[in-house]
Design a protein around this motif. Structure first.
Motif, short mmCIF file in Angstrom:
data_model
loop_
_atom_site.label_atom_id
_atom_site.label_comp_id
_atom_site.label_asym_id
_atom_site.label_seq_id
_atom_site.Cartn_x
_atom_site.Cartn_y
_atom_site.Cartn_z
N LEU A 91 -50.44 17.42 -87.48
CA LEU A 91 -51.58 18.08 -86.86
C LEU A 91 -51.93 17.45 -85.52
O LEU A 91 -52.17 18.14 -84.53
N LEU A 92 -51.92 16.14 -85.47
CA LEU A 92 -52.23 15.44 -84.23
C LEU A 92 -51.17 15.72 -83.16
O LEU A 92 -51.49 15.91 -81.98
N GLU A 93 -49.91 15.79 -83.58
CA GLU A 93 -48.82 16.15 -82.65
C GLU A 93 -49.07 17.56 -82.09
O GLU A 93 -48.93 17.80 -80.90
N TRP A 94 -49.44 18.49 -82.98
CA TRP A 94 -49.67 19.86 -82.55
C TRP A 94 -50.83 19.94 -81.56
O TRP A 94 -50.74 20.59 -80.53
N ILE A 95 -51.94 19.27 -81.88
CA ILE A 95 -53.11 19.29 -81.00
C ILE A 95 -52.75 18.69 -79.64
O ILE A 95 -53.12 19.23 -78.59
N GLY A 96 -52.00 17.58 -79.66
CA GLY A 96 -51.60 16.94 -78.41
C GLY A 96 -50.73 17.85 -77.56
O GLY A 96 -50.97 18.01 -76.36
N LYS A 97 -49.72 18.47 -78.17
CA LYS A 97 -48.83 19.37 -77.44
C LYS A 97 -49.59 20.59 -76.93
O LYS A 97 -49.43 21.00 -75.78
N TYR A 98 -50.41 21.16 -77.79
CA TYR A 98 -51.15 22.36 -77.40
C TYR A 98 -52.10 22.06 -76.26
O TYR A 98 -52.22 22.84 -75.31
N ASN A 99 -52.77 20.93 -76.33
CA ASN A 99 -53.71 20.55 -75.27
C ASN A 99 -52.99 20.33 -73.94
O ASN A 99 -53.49 20.73 -72.88
N ASN A 100 -51.81 19.72 -73.99
CA ASN A 100 -51.04 19.50 -72.75
C ASN A 100 -50.63 20.82 -72.10
O ASN A 100 -50.61 20.94 -70.88
N GLN A 101 -50.31 21.81 -72.94
CA GLN A 101 -49.84 23.09 -72.41
C GLN A 101 -50.97 24.04 -72.04
O GLN A 101 -50.86 24.84 -71.12
N ASN A 102 -52.09 23.95 -72.77
CA ASN A 102 -53.15 24.96 -72.61
C ASN A 102 -54.52 24.40 -72.24
O ASN A 102 -55.43 25.17 -71.97
N ASN A 103 -54.67 23.08 -72.27
CA ASN A 103 -55.94 22.43 -71.96
C ASN A 103 -57.09 23.01 -72.81
O ASN A 103 -57.82 23.91 -72.39
N ILE A 104 -57.23 22.47 -73.99
CA ILE A 104 -58.28 22.92 -74.91
C ILE A 104 -59.66 22.75 -74.27
O ILE A 104 -60.59 23.50 -74.55
N GLY A 105 -59.80 21.77 -73.40
CA GLY A 105 -61.10 21.49 -72.80
C GLY A 105 -61.78 20.34 -73.54
O GLY A 105 -61.12 19.41 -74.00
N ASP A 106 -63.08 20.42 -73.68
CA ASP A 106 -63.82 19.36 -74.35
C ASP A 106 -63.69 19.53 -75.86
O ASP A 106 -64.19 20.51 -76.42
N PHE A 107 -62.99 18.61 -76.50
CA PHE A 107 -62.82 18.69 -77.95
C PHE A 107 -62.81 17.30 -78.56
O PHE A 107 -62.66 16.30 -77.86
N GLU A 108 -62.96 17.28 -79.86
CA GLU A 108 -62.92 16.03 -80.62
C GLU A 108 -62.20 16.32 -81.92
O GLU A 108 -62.42 17.38 -82.53
N PHE A 109 -61.32 15.45 -82.33
CA PHE A 109 -60.62 15.59 -83.60
C PHE A 109 -61.03 14.43 -84.49
O PHE A 109 -60.73 13.28 -84.21
#
Length: 200
Positions: A91-109
């Motif tokens: 899950l952390l890998e997915w969030i990291g990859k997704y954020n790099n590609q799409n910039n989730i913005g302000d988030f917290e996991f």
């Protein structure tokens, strides 16, 4: 009573499988807490199983006034002990990859549950790889988990196989958007697109 998937979810196994299965076969009843657990033990040749669904105090978790996506920050939540088959690393890998590609913005996991120093270091290594260390909060074990649910938007339940899906039910009751793996007990609880979302 069988309450857990051993290998699939906990990474554990019977020390003496034949002896264990004979013990189950000789019991008057083997109570299983979900259809998924029941099917597994029927697969061992048992004919003395009975499904006794797990339960929880609804009044403790139900919150109809919980508004999600109501703040500028999106809060992702994972509740459960950290382990290789629980899904936090993927899950952390997915969030990291997704954020790099799409910039989730302000988030917290937020990861809430027991975590050994070894697993904490592994999580920190992944978050460092994607430069999201400041967005990943390893809370550790916590007695008041309800506080976490009520301050979160999306709850992930992506372990390999939940035996019943207690955290799935807790998340739904508390008003989180629940995203769970399409396996084990979670797929018996979630109706895709109605009370949560399932993914393969």
């Amino acid at each position: 009573q069988v309450q857990e998937f051993l290998y699939e979810d906990q990474g554990m196994h019977f020390i003496n499988k034949n002896f264990s299965l004979k013990t189950f076969q000789n019991a008057n009843v083997v109570a299983t807490i979900s259809n998924a657990i029941n099917e597994k033990y029927l697969g061992y040749g048992l004919n003395n199983t009975k499904i006794v669904l797990d339960g929880l105090d609804v009044s403790k978790y139900y919150n109809e006034s919980h508004l999600i996506f109501n703040n500028h920050k999106i809060v992702f939540l994972f509740v459960g002990g950290v382990g290789k088959k629980k899904g936090q690393f993927e899950l952390l890998e997915w969030i990291g990859k997704y954020n790099n590609q799409n910039n989730i913005g302000d988030f917290e996991f937020r990861i809430v549950g027991g975590c050994t120093p070894k697993y904490k270091a592994m999580l920190e290594k992944i978050s460092g790889k994607y430069n999201i260390n400041n967005k990943v909060i390893i809370v550790g074990a916590k007695s008041n988990v309800m506080e976490e649910y009520l301050n979160s938007d999306i709850q992930f339940v992506n372990s390999k196989k939940e035996a019943f899906g207690r955290v799935t039910v807790e998340g739904i009751l508390s008003g989180c958007c629940v995203l769970a793996s399409n396996s084990g007990g979670s797929k018996e609880i979630i109706q895709n697109g109605i009370n949560g979302y399932l993914y393969n």
